[in-house]
Design a protein around this motif. Structure first.
Motif: not given
Length: 314
Positions: A26-33, A138-147, A205-209
Motif C-alpha cells: 500500500f505504501a508503494q501504491i498510495y502516498d497517503n490516506g 493483516s487483521q488490522a488492514c482487512e478490518r478497514f475493507f470490512v468497514q 486505513w493507510w497506516t493499518a495497511c
C-alpha cells in the motif's frame, strides 16, 4: 466491490487494466490516506479535512454520527430509503441480534444479515473483487475493507451520493445526474460519486495497511484490478518487510557469530598456554619434545642371542 455483473462500467476501464495482476505494498501504491480513498474507488470518495462536513465509514456510538452530516449538507435529502440498489434492501430497517459484522447499522440498515458477513462481503461480487488477491491481509488492514463494505452495503446516507439519481449531485459538473434514466445504458443504480470522507479515517486505513500487498494496476484502482486474472506478479516487496526480514536474519545470525568468536578465543588461549609450558620446560632442561637421536641413546641395547638363550659366553 461492485460485482462482475457490472460489466458495462468495467469495460470502460478495460483499457487501463494490464494483462497481469501486479502486487505492491500500500505504501508503494498510495502516498497517503487521501490517495488510497480517492484512487482505490475511482470517483466514489473525496477526502475532506473538516470533520463536520465529512462522513466516517465506521462508528461505535449509539447514534450514527453521519446523520447530522447529512442533515447539514443535504437538509432535503431522503435517507429513509436505500437509494443505492444492487444487493441492497429498499428501505433501511432494523436487523436481528445475528447482525454482528456490520453492527453500527443494526437499527437502520440497507443490508440484510445474509449480505453482512465477512464471507459474503469478500466474495459477493466475484473473485475479481476479493481484497486478498495479492495475499492474506493483516487483521488490522482487512478490518478497514470490512468497514468500507459494510458502509457501502448498509448505510442509507451513502445513497445521497448515487452518481445517477443522487440528491448530492451537482449537474453542472457534467459527471453525475440528479435523475436516473433507466433507458440510458450508461446509468446504473449502484455507483457512488464524490462522497466526502474524513481525512483522519483514510489516514488510519493507510497506516493499518501500509505494509500489506494490494493490486497496483492502474494506480490501485479496484475496478480496473477486478478485470485482471488472479495470477499475482509480486515485483517489488514492501520496503518495511525487507527491513524486517533483514533484521530477523541478523538476529538469527548474531548468536552463531558470537559462539564462533568465543570458541576461537578459547582455542587461542589454549594454544598460548601450551606454548608457555613448552617454553618453560625447554628453559628448565626438561623439554617435552627431544631429538630422536637422544631418545635412541637412552634406550637399552638389544640383548645378545646368548643372553636370550640363558647362556653366557666365556
Amino acid at each position: 466491490m461492485r460485482g462482475y455483473s457490472l460489466l458495462l462500467h468495467l469495460l470502460l476501464l478495460a483499457s487501463q487494466a494490464a494483462a497481469q495482476l501486479q502486487c505492491q505494498s500500500f505504501a508503494q501504491i498510495y502516498d497517503n490516506g487521501t490517495e488510497l480513498c480517492e484512487n482505490m474507488w475511482g470517483d466514489a470518495f473525496k477526502v475532506v479535512d473538516n470533520i463536520s462536513e465529512a462522513y466516517t465509514m465506521w462508528f461505535f456510538d449509539d447514534q450514527n454520527p453521519n446523520a447530522p452530516i447529512s442533515q447539514r449538507l443535504h437538509p432535503t435529502g431522503n435517507t429513509s430509503t436505500c437509494n443505492l440498489q444492487y444487493l441492497h434492501k429498499t428501505l433501511p430497517t432494523a436487523e436481528g441480534d445475528d447482525f454482528t459484522e456490520c453492527h453500527p447499522w443494526k437499527e437502520a440498515s440497507c443490508c440484510s444479515s445474509n449480505t453482512a458477513n465477512v464471507t459474503n462481503l469478500l466474495n459477493g461480487y466475484g473473485p475479481g473483487y476479493r481484497w486478498d488477491r495479492c495475499g492474506t491481509l493483516s487483521q488490522a488492514c482487512e478490518r478497514f475493507f470490512v468497514q468500507e463494505a459494510c458502509f457501502y452495503e448498509c448505510s442509507p446516507h451513502i445513497g445521497l451520493y448515487r452518481r445517477y439519481g443522487g440528491h448530492a449531485c451537482d449537474p453542472a459538473s457534467g459527471q453525475c445526474t440528479n435523475v436516473h434514466n433507466a433507458s440510458n445504458p450508461g446509468h446504473n443504480t449502484w455507483e457512488v460519486f464524490k462522497m466526502p470522507i474524513r481525512r483522519d479515517y483514510c489516514d488510519a486505513w493507510w497506516t493499518a495497511c501500509r505494509n500489506d500487498m494490494f493490486c497496483s494496476n492502474s494506480g490501485g484502482n479496484y475496478f480496473a484490478c477486478a478485470l485482471i486474472p488472479t495470477t499475482p506478479n509480486v515485483t517489488t516487496p514492501p520496503p518495511e518487510v525487507i527491513t524486517n526480514e533483514t533484521t530477523e536474519e541478523k538476529e538469527v545470525l548474531a548468536p552463531g557469530l558470537i559462539a564462533l568468536v568465543v570458541i576461537l578465543g578459547i582455542l587461542l588461549v589454549a594454544v598460548a598456554g601450551f606454548l608457555c609450558i613448552v617454553y618453560r620446560r625447554e628453559k628448565s632442561g626438561n623439554p617435552i619434545f627431544t631429538p630422536l637421536k637422544d631418545r635412541e641413546s637412552k634406550m637399552p641395547s638389544q640383548p645378545s642371542i646368548a643372553m636370550v638363550n640363558g647362556k653366557v659366553d666365556v
